[in-house]
Design an enzyme around this catalytic site. Structure first.
Site, PDB file in Angstrom:
ATOM      1  CB  SER A  39      47.713  37.700  69.038  1.00 20.25           C
ATOM      2  OG  SER A  39      47.822  37.553  70.434  1.00 20.25           O
ATOM      3  CG  ASP A  79      42.703  30.769  67.393  1.00 22.37           C
ATOM      4  OD1 ASP A  79      42.482  31.439  66.370  1.00 22.37           O
ATOM      5  OD2 ASP A  79      41.805  30.399  68.176  1.00 22.37           O
ATOM      6  CG  HIS A 118      42.719  34.625  69.101  1.00 22.61           C
ATOM      7  ND1 HIS A 118      41.600  33.878  68.815  1.00 22.61           N
ATOM      8  CD2 HIS A 118      43.043  34.345  70.382  1.00 22.61           C
ATOM      9  CE1 HIS A 118      41.264  33.167  69.884  1.00 22.61           C
ATOM     10  NE2 HIS A 118      42.119  33.444  70.848  1.00 22.61           N
ATOM     11  CG  ASN A 152      42.626  34.876  62.869  1.00 14.49           C
ATOM     12  OD1 ASN A 152      41.581  35.462  62.586  1.00 14.49           O
ATOM     13  ND2 ASN A 152      42.723  34.105  63.953  1.00 14.49           N
TER      14      ASN A 152
END
Ligand code: GRF
Length: 216
Positions: A139, A148, A112, A110
């Protein structure tokens, strides 16, 4: 050259990160290949970007399912039909069930828009400005069951300028996202990046808690 690494990208919106990934996998020497782009929103512009690039697209409407688990199970079926080695979240605006995250453990990334662990969730640029932070950034991390919260792979750090607005900050962070996400995906595709018991490993070495740091 290493074997091809098929990637499935999940998104809900504009897809500028998808575009950066498409561009980076088109250089000829990247082992990453985007096999499909899947969205829970039919009107996501990211789907158009994928079609323009000749990439397979799928739409799965979360509103057609009763509950998160049922939607996630259908997502897994759709994704696995492409047999990807890596699944990339690029602005996929859904909270993932524990079952989904476990299914893709170690092969789910992911991005973020904050320097995690700071500012999980939404409105990250506004929160950084309100806190008077002198640095901000983005990040890339492996996804775990904590929102997250998974082990960090790479962070890009930018200075916050006195005259910065939420928009100007967001724009500069976004440009950094377009550099670090393709980088992390490439590391994974080349077999250099993996998830170990203690955190993210690059070339077999445990990365620092912040991941690989890039400062501009
Ligand atoms: C990015 O800010 C990313 O960090 C977050 O969602 C946004 C997606 O932007 N997870 P885009 O659709 O790739 O332009």
């Amino acid at each position: 050259m290493s074997q091809t690494c098929d990637v499935v990208v999940l998104l809900s919106g504009t897809g500028s990160n998808l575009q950066a990934l498409i561009d980076s996998t088109r250089t000829g020497d990247s082992p990453a290949r985007i096999a499909a782009v899947i969205s829970n929103r039919a009107d996501a512009y990211g789907l158009q970007r994928a079609r323009d690039a000749g990439i397979d697209t799928r739409f799965l409407d979360h509103k057609a399912f009763e509950g998160r688990e049922a939607f996630d199970a259908a997502m897994i079926e759709l994704i696995d039909a492409f047999n990807p080695k890596l699944v990339v979240l690029a602005g996929f605006m859904r909270i993932l069930s524990a079952g989904f995250v476990r299914h893709y453990q170690g092969r789910l990334l992911n991005i973020h828009p904050s320097l995690l662990p700071k500012y999980k969730g939404l409105h990250t640029h506004q929160r950084a400005l309100e806190a008077g932070d002198t640095e901000h950034g983005c990040s890339v991390h492996f996804v775990t069951e904590e929102l997250d919260g998974g082990p960090l792979v790479v962070q890009a750090v930018i200075p916050v300028e006195l005259q910065d607005s939420q928009q100007s900050l967001a724009q500069r962070v976004h440009s950094q996202e377009h550099l670090i996400y393709p980088m992390a995906v490439r590391w994974f595709a080349e077999g250099r990046l993996s998830l170990g018991e203690q955190g993210a490993l690059l070339d077999g070495k445990l990365l620092a808690a912040s991941g690989h740091l890039i400062r501009t």
